[in-house]
Every structure is written in C-alpha cells, then in structure tokens.
Design a protein around this motif. Structure first.
Motif, mmCIF file in Angstrom:
data_model
loop_
_atom_site.group_PDB
_atom_site.id
_atom_site.type_symbol
_atom_site.label_atom_id
_atom_site.label_comp_id
_atom_site.label_asym_id
_atom_site.label_seq_id
_atom_site.Cartn_x
_atom_site.Cartn_y
_atom_site.Cartn_z
ATOM 1 N N LYS A 40 0.946 -1.127 0.028
ATOM 2 C CA LYS A 40 0.070 -0.003 0.064
ATOM 3 C C LYS A 40 0.731 1.199 0.091
ATOM 4 O O LYS A 40 1.827 1.256 0.593
ATOM 5 C CB LYS A 40 -1.028 -0.029 1.128
ATOM 6 N N VAL A 46 -4.661 5.907 -8.601
ATOM 7 C CA VAL A 46 -5.951 4.945 -8.348
ATOM 8 C C VAL A 46 -6.279 4.506 -9.727
ATOM 9 O O VAL A 46 -6.558 3.384 -9.790
ATOM 10 C CB VAL A 46 -6.871 6.027 -7.984
ATOM 11 N N ASP A 47 -6.069 5.268 -10.869
ATOM 12 C CA ASP A 47 -6.227 4.758 -12.006
ATOM 13 C C ASP A 47 -5.335 3.417 -12.272
ATOM 14 O O ASP A 47 -5.704 2.639 -13.298
ATOM 15 C CB ASP A 47 -6.029 5.696 -13.138
ATOM 16 N N ILE A 48 -4.090 3.394 -11.891
ATOM 17 C CA ILE A 48 -3.516 2.300 -11.987
ATOM 18 C C ILE A 48 -3.480 1.284 -10.919
ATOM 19 O O ILE A 48 -3.724 0.060 -11.442
ATOM 20 C CB ILE A 48 -1.980 2.661 -12.003
ATOM 21 N N TYR A 49 -3.451 1.560 -9.809
ATOM 22 C CA TYR A 49 -3.440 0.542 -8.749
ATOM 23 C C TYR A 49 -4.831 0.278 -7.996
ATOM 24 O O TYR A 49 -4.717 -0.501 -7.119
ATOM 25 C CB TYR A 49 -2.590 0.991 -7.638
ATOM 26 N N GLY A 50 -5.819 1.088 -8.223
ATOM 27 C CA GLY A 50 -7.102 1.166 -7.823
ATOM 28 C C GLY A 50 -7.257 1.877 -6.303
ATOM 29 O O GLY A 50 -6.210 1.974 -5.597
ATOM 30 N N SER A 51 -8.431 1.819 -5.936
ATOM 31 C CA SER A 51 -8.791 2.722 -4.665
ATOM 32 C C SER A 51 -7.910 2.195 -3.283
ATOM 33 O O SER A 51 -7.560 2.866 -2.625
ATOM 34 C CB SER A 51 -9.950 3.011 -4.239
ATOM 35 N N SER A 52 -8.110 0.767 -3.164
ATOM 36 C CA SER A 52 -7.914 0.242 -1.750
ATOM 37 C C SER A 52 -6.305 0.183 -1.618
ATOM 38 O O SER A 52 -5.813 0.042 -0.556
ATOM 39 C CB SER A 52 -8.584 -1.033 -1.715
ATOM 40 N N THR A 53 -5.339 0.493 -2.622
ATOM 41 C CA THR A 53 -4.028 0.424 -2.727
ATOM 42 C C THR A 53 -3.385 1.881 -2.359
ATOM 43 O O THR A 53 -2.131 2.010 -1.942
ATOM 44 C CB THR A 53 -3.327 -0.006 -4.000
ATOM 45 N N ASN A 64 -11.226 9.347 -5.274
ATOM 46 C CA ASN A 64 -11.305 7.936 -5.313
ATOM 47 C C ASN A 64 -10.289 7.194 -4.546
ATOM 48 O O ASN A 64 -9.992 6.049 -4.698
ATOM 49 C CB ASN A 64 -11.618 7.049 -6.490
ATOM 50 N N GLY A 95 -8.952 5.293 -1.239
ATOM 51 C CA GLY A 95 -9.524 4.374 -0.435
ATOM 52 C C GLY A 95 -9.634 4.346 1.220
ATOM 53 O O GLY A 95 -10.194 3.699 1.800
ATOM 54 N N GLY A 154 -4.243 -3.678 -8.259
ATOM 55 C CA GLY A 154 -4.466 -2.851 -9.574
ATOM 56 C C GLY A 154 -5.884 -2.630 -9.990
ATOM 57 O O GLY A 154 -6.776 -3.728 -9.419
ATOM 58 N N ASN A 155 -5.932 -1.779 -10.819
ATOM 59 C CA ASN A 155 -7.468 -1.181 -11.347
ATOM 60 C C ASN A 155 -7.538 -2.186 -12.364
ATOM 61 O O ASN A 155 -6.942 -2.583 -13.401
ATOM 62 C CB ASN A 155 -7.205 0.215 -11.622
ATOM 63 N N TYR A 206 -6.962 -1.061 -16.108
ATOM 64 C CA TYR A 206 -5.513 -1.080 -16.292
ATOM 65 C C TYR A 206 -4.829 -2.252 -16.353
ATOM 66 O O TYR A 206 -3.888 -2.513 -17.173
ATOM 67 C CB TYR A 206 -4.837 -0.243 -15.230
ATOM 68 N N GLU A 245 -15.571 -1.659 -12.588
ATOM 69 C CA GLU A 245 -14.563 -0.720 -11.910
ATOM 70 C C GLU A 245 -14.172 0.283 -12.802
ATOM 71 O O GLU A 245 -13.655 0.288 -13.736
ATOM 72 C CB GLU A 245 -13.509 -1.518 -11.415
ATOM 73 N N PRO A 254 -13.864 1.142 0.119
ATOM 74 C CA PRO A 254 -13.245 -0.070 0.141
ATOM 75 C C PRO A 254 -13.371 -0.696 1.350
ATOM 76 O O PRO A 254 -13.185 -0.126 2.416
ATOM 77 C CB PRO A 254 -11.921 -0.050 -0.484
ATOM 78 N N ILE A 291 -11.039 -2.806 3.980
ATOM 79 C CA ILE A 291 -9.583 -3.169 4.083
ATOM 80 C C ILE A 291 -9.349 -3.463 5.506
ATOM 81 O O ILE A 291 -10.002 -2.806 6.361
ATOM 82 C CB ILE A 291 -8.849 -1.841 3.872
ATOM 83 N N THR A 316 -8.518 -6.233 0.658
ATOM 84 C CA THR A 316 -8.428 -4.993 0.379
ATOM 85 C C THR A 316 -8.881 -4.717 -0.736
ATOM 86 O O THR A 316 -8.373 -4.988 -1.855
ATOM 87 C CB THR A 316 -7.100 -4.344 0.499
#
Lengths: 276, 213
Positions: A98, A116-123, A163, A165, B52-53, B56, B96, B127, B129, B155
């Motif tokens: 994270k 967020v666009d690459i790794y997603g919200s929760s990261t 966005n 997380g 990852g999204n 993506y 997503e 989310p 977590i 997560t």
C-alpha cells in the motif's frame, strides 16, 4: 467488523525513531527488529514512514522494506516522499502492498487520481496532518512543519473525490504524547469520511482507544510509541547515528507501553471486534 | 508434488509481486517472473497476483500478450492461483470505473460492494480493508488445515458474482453483505483475499497450492 491495529514506524537514517508532535526524534533501534516482533504478536498492518524524504533516505527505506518482506506476511505500507508513479512502482516491486501519499497530493491532487487509475482505490492511502490554529482545523505537510492553510474538511472532500480508499488523519498536537486520541476531532472527521479512516496521534490509555472505536467508528488506529516502548530492548548499537542518549540509558525495568496482544484482548473485552 | 516445481508469477505491472514471491519462496520451489508471453520459460504452476485497477490490469496484460498466455496455460489445466484483481479478471466483465471485459474463463460480473443496506442507509465503508473470516461452501483441499476461525486479509471495493454458483468455495460477510470470497475448480484456486498478507493462515494456502502441483 474487525478493527485494525496498525503500527507506525518512523524511519530516519535507517533507524526507528520517535518524536513528540512530529518533532524532536529519539533513536529506538533497528526497524526490522520491531516489525518482526509486531508481526509475531498479531499486528494487523505495518506502516513505515520515511521522515526525511531525500533520495538517500528513500534508498535506506527500500533496504528496510526488502528485508522486512522476507519475514513479515501482513500488509505493509510506505509513506514519506512519494512524488511519482515510478517511486510507487518501485515500492510495490520490493515488497510493499500500500502506498501512502501526503505532500505530493497537496501539491497536485491529480497525482492521486493517477495512482488510483493504475493501482485501484484500496492500494492508495492519504495521510493528512492536522492542527487547530485559531479555531480553524488546518492541514499541514512536511511532517507538521508547513501550514498549507487548507481547511481539513475541505481537503478530505477533495481527497475522496480522487477515489482514494483510505485516509489517515494525524492529530499533530496529540502525536507522541500518549495522552489519548482527540475524540471530538475524529467524530467530526468520521462524519465527513466515507472511505476507510485511520486515526493517528495520541494512542495511550487503552480505555481511550476503546472509546475512539465506539464513539468515532474509525476503521483502524495507528500506534507508534505505545508499542515501541513496550518492545524496546536495551541496545548499544555503535552504528546508530543521532540522539542515542535514551537508548544508552534505557533500563529494561522501566518498560512502558503495552503489547499488541494485551491491547487487543482489552479491546475485545470492551466489545470491539479485533483479530486475535 | 513435483520435486522443486517452477512457479511463474505473471507480472501485471501493478501488483505486490515481491510479497507473493517471498510467500512462495518459503517452500521448496523455484519462482520466476513472467513479464511477457515471449517468456518461453517452462513453468509447472502459475500465480496471477492482486492489486491494480481492473481496466488498467487488463490493458497491461493485453499489451504484453499475457491475456493469451494465461488462457493457454489454463487450457492445459496448469495449477493456478489467482489473487484479488487476479481473480476478478477471470470473469466476463467488471464495472470498476466504467465497463471492462475480462478473460471470461468464468461467466459472471464484477460489481462494487454496496455502501448502503436495503433501506438505503449507510451500512459499510468502501473499500473494505482489513481482516475477515471465510465460510466454506464446499470441500476444497486448498483449504486443508484451515477452519472457520482463521482470518484472512482483504483490500477491495469490488467482488465477483459467478453465474455458476458451484465454483464458489467460500463466502465472507462484510456488515451483512455476503459475497464470494474464493472460487475453486480442479486446477484453479482464486481468492479475493491476499494469502501472502494473511499471516500463518494465508501461508497454509500457499503450502496447499504447492502440494497440489
């Protein structure tokens, strides 16, 4: 839901340090010694914070994280000086799970969207340092040194619109004092926060931590001194730079703080769900 | 189990690849990274890690022709472990941030966890977590030595809804929102949680997975 207990490890020159109100740090020892102890004692997450965001210090933190990830199998986050996607990528590739952003987000909130666009919200997690100045709850950066003049609640709204997380709120005045979390502040912050909320700054009396969970419904607490001083071992490492007076003169009989399991057991007996 | 099997971790360019590497390396295996379909390395088992999204990750897999790589390995019944978004991409599509096509190995959608209960009242923070337990819905030898009291680390904001409910091997409950937390078939185990971040319980899953290679 099960509440998370996170240990926060501030790193300076490769050494675990701890200050008060984000200032005046004291050397406590090898961060890898502490993170392994915390893992063995059921910590829910580990957060390494690089307090000097220079290139030199970033490289030392990389080494600590690499060593850590061979032995510690819980979520590990790293914050401090993360300015670009390349830095985040490097961290994830060496054992981090994270990414925590602070100053770079204040400079450019679009950086958060990009992550967020690459790794997603929760990261992606944002750390917000805050203090009340003349009745206004303001946002600080650079480990509490720079007042941005931004209103805390407006900033939370902006961060959520990207966005992200998770939001970690650091209450600067309470930080490192072990006197308890500011319940009023975290109640107000919770009202504004729909995503995961982590309270940081002031962990001390266990009753106050139970109160924080009950009254503010935060999802997690981030704890430093309270655990560090419990697990501290008297050491005289010759390679520790900086203020070692405390470590040299530390006597094991003066043990303070509380173990992770002891805190979790207390919380459970107070009706708060935790992993045990 | 094969003598020192070779396990390939598919590099999605977004994942916590090293954490997965270290969890696998606790056992007597050889671990390799698969960063493009031009990797002709012979592997005995495959792991697609999480983080990852969705959109993506799919675009990166396509760019490196790894989507076809995964499909090909699965068609040969290769023992495979899919984690978090790695599990989600096995399905038909995800919502997503838009609508994105997955690998469609399994029919089903990936949707966002609802923040509200049926009355429209806020019921949970998204989310999610943290740690949660799993409820086993079928016999699955990937879960050997584990029971309903074990905790796993999640997560995520999205979850899978398989059309064929028979593939679901566990469910989890987030403030009265029950969802599929893992699926399994003969050669596939896919988990919404991160076994490499779930302490001793999670490491048992890696052990069981390796035992089946």
């Amino acid at each position: 839901m099960y509440k998370r207990i996170i240990s926060k490890l501030d790193i300076k020159n490769g050494i675990l340090v701890k200050g008060i109100s984000l200032e005046g740090v004291r050397n406590l020892g090898d961060p890898n010694y502490f993170s392994k102890k915390y893992y063995d004692d059921l910590i829910d997450e580990i957060h390494f914070h690089n307090i000097i965001a220079s290139l030199y210090d970033s490289n030392i933190v990389f080494e600590i994280v690499q060593k850590n990830s061979k032995k510690v199998f819980v979520n590990v986050s790293v914050g401090g000086g993360i300015q670009n996607v390349e830095h985040a990528d490097k961290l994830l590739r060496i054992g981090v799970d994270k990414i925590v952003v602070n100053s770079a987000a204040v400079k450019n909130p679009n950086f958060l969207k990009k992550l967020v666009d690459i790794y997603g919200s929760s990261t992606i997690s944002v750390n917000i340092e805050t203090a009340a100045i003349k009745g206004k709850q303001l946002v600080f950066v650079e480990t509490g040194r720079v007042n941005t003049g931004k209103d805390l609640f407006d900033w939370i709204e902006t961060v959520q619109s990207c966005n992200v997380g998770e939001i970690i709120v650091t209450d600067i005045f309470s930080e490192g004092k072990n006197k308890g979390f500011n319940i009023d502040l975290f109640q107000k912050v919770r009202e504004k926060t729909d995503v995961q909320l982590v309270a940081h700054g002031g962990a001390g009396p266990k009753e106050n931590i139970a109160d924080l969970f009950k009254k503010c419904e935060v999802d997690a607490v981030s704890i430093a001194s309270m655990f560090h001083y419990y697990y501290l071992e008297p050491t005289k490492p010759s390679n520790l730079k900086g203020s070692n007076y405390f470590l040299h003169n530390f006597n094991k009989n003066q043990k303070q703080g509380m173990s992770i399991i002891e805190l979790k057991k207390f919380l459970k007996s107070s009706g708060i769900n935790v992993r045990l | 189990m094969k003598n020192k099997p070779i396990i390939g971790i598919v590099d999605t360019e977004t994942s916590n690849i090293k954490s997965v590497f270290h969890a696998l390396s606790l056992y007597d295996v050889e671990v390799k990274y698969i960063s493009s379909s031009k990797n002709y390395e012979k592997i005995d088992a495959m792991v697609v890690p999480g983080i990852g999204n969705f959109g993506y990750v799919m675009s990166k897999l396509k760019q490196n022709n790894l989507d076809n790589y995964i499909i090909e390995k699965l068609s040969k019944k290769m023992p495979s472990l899919f984690i978090c978004v790695g599990m989600q991409i096995l399905f038909s599509k995800s919502y997503e941030f838009g609508e994105h096509k997955g690998l469609n190995i399994f029919e089903g959608e990936v949707n966002k966890i609802s923040e509200t209960d049926l009355d429209g009242k806020k019921a949970r923070n998204v989310p999610f977590i943290g740690w949660n337990k799993i409820k086993f819905t079928k016999n699955c030898n990937y879960f050997e030595d584990l029971d309903i009291n074990n905790f796993f680390y999640f997560t995520h904001s999205y979850y899978v809804q398989p059309k064929d409910k028979r593939i679901i091997s566990s469910t989890s409950d987030y403030n009265d929102f029950e969802y599929c937390s893992s699926i399994s078939s003969n050669n596939i185990l896919a988990t919404q949680f991160h076994p490499e971040k779930s302490g001793e319980s999670g490491l048992k899953i890696y052990k069981n997975f390796i035992k089946k290679i």
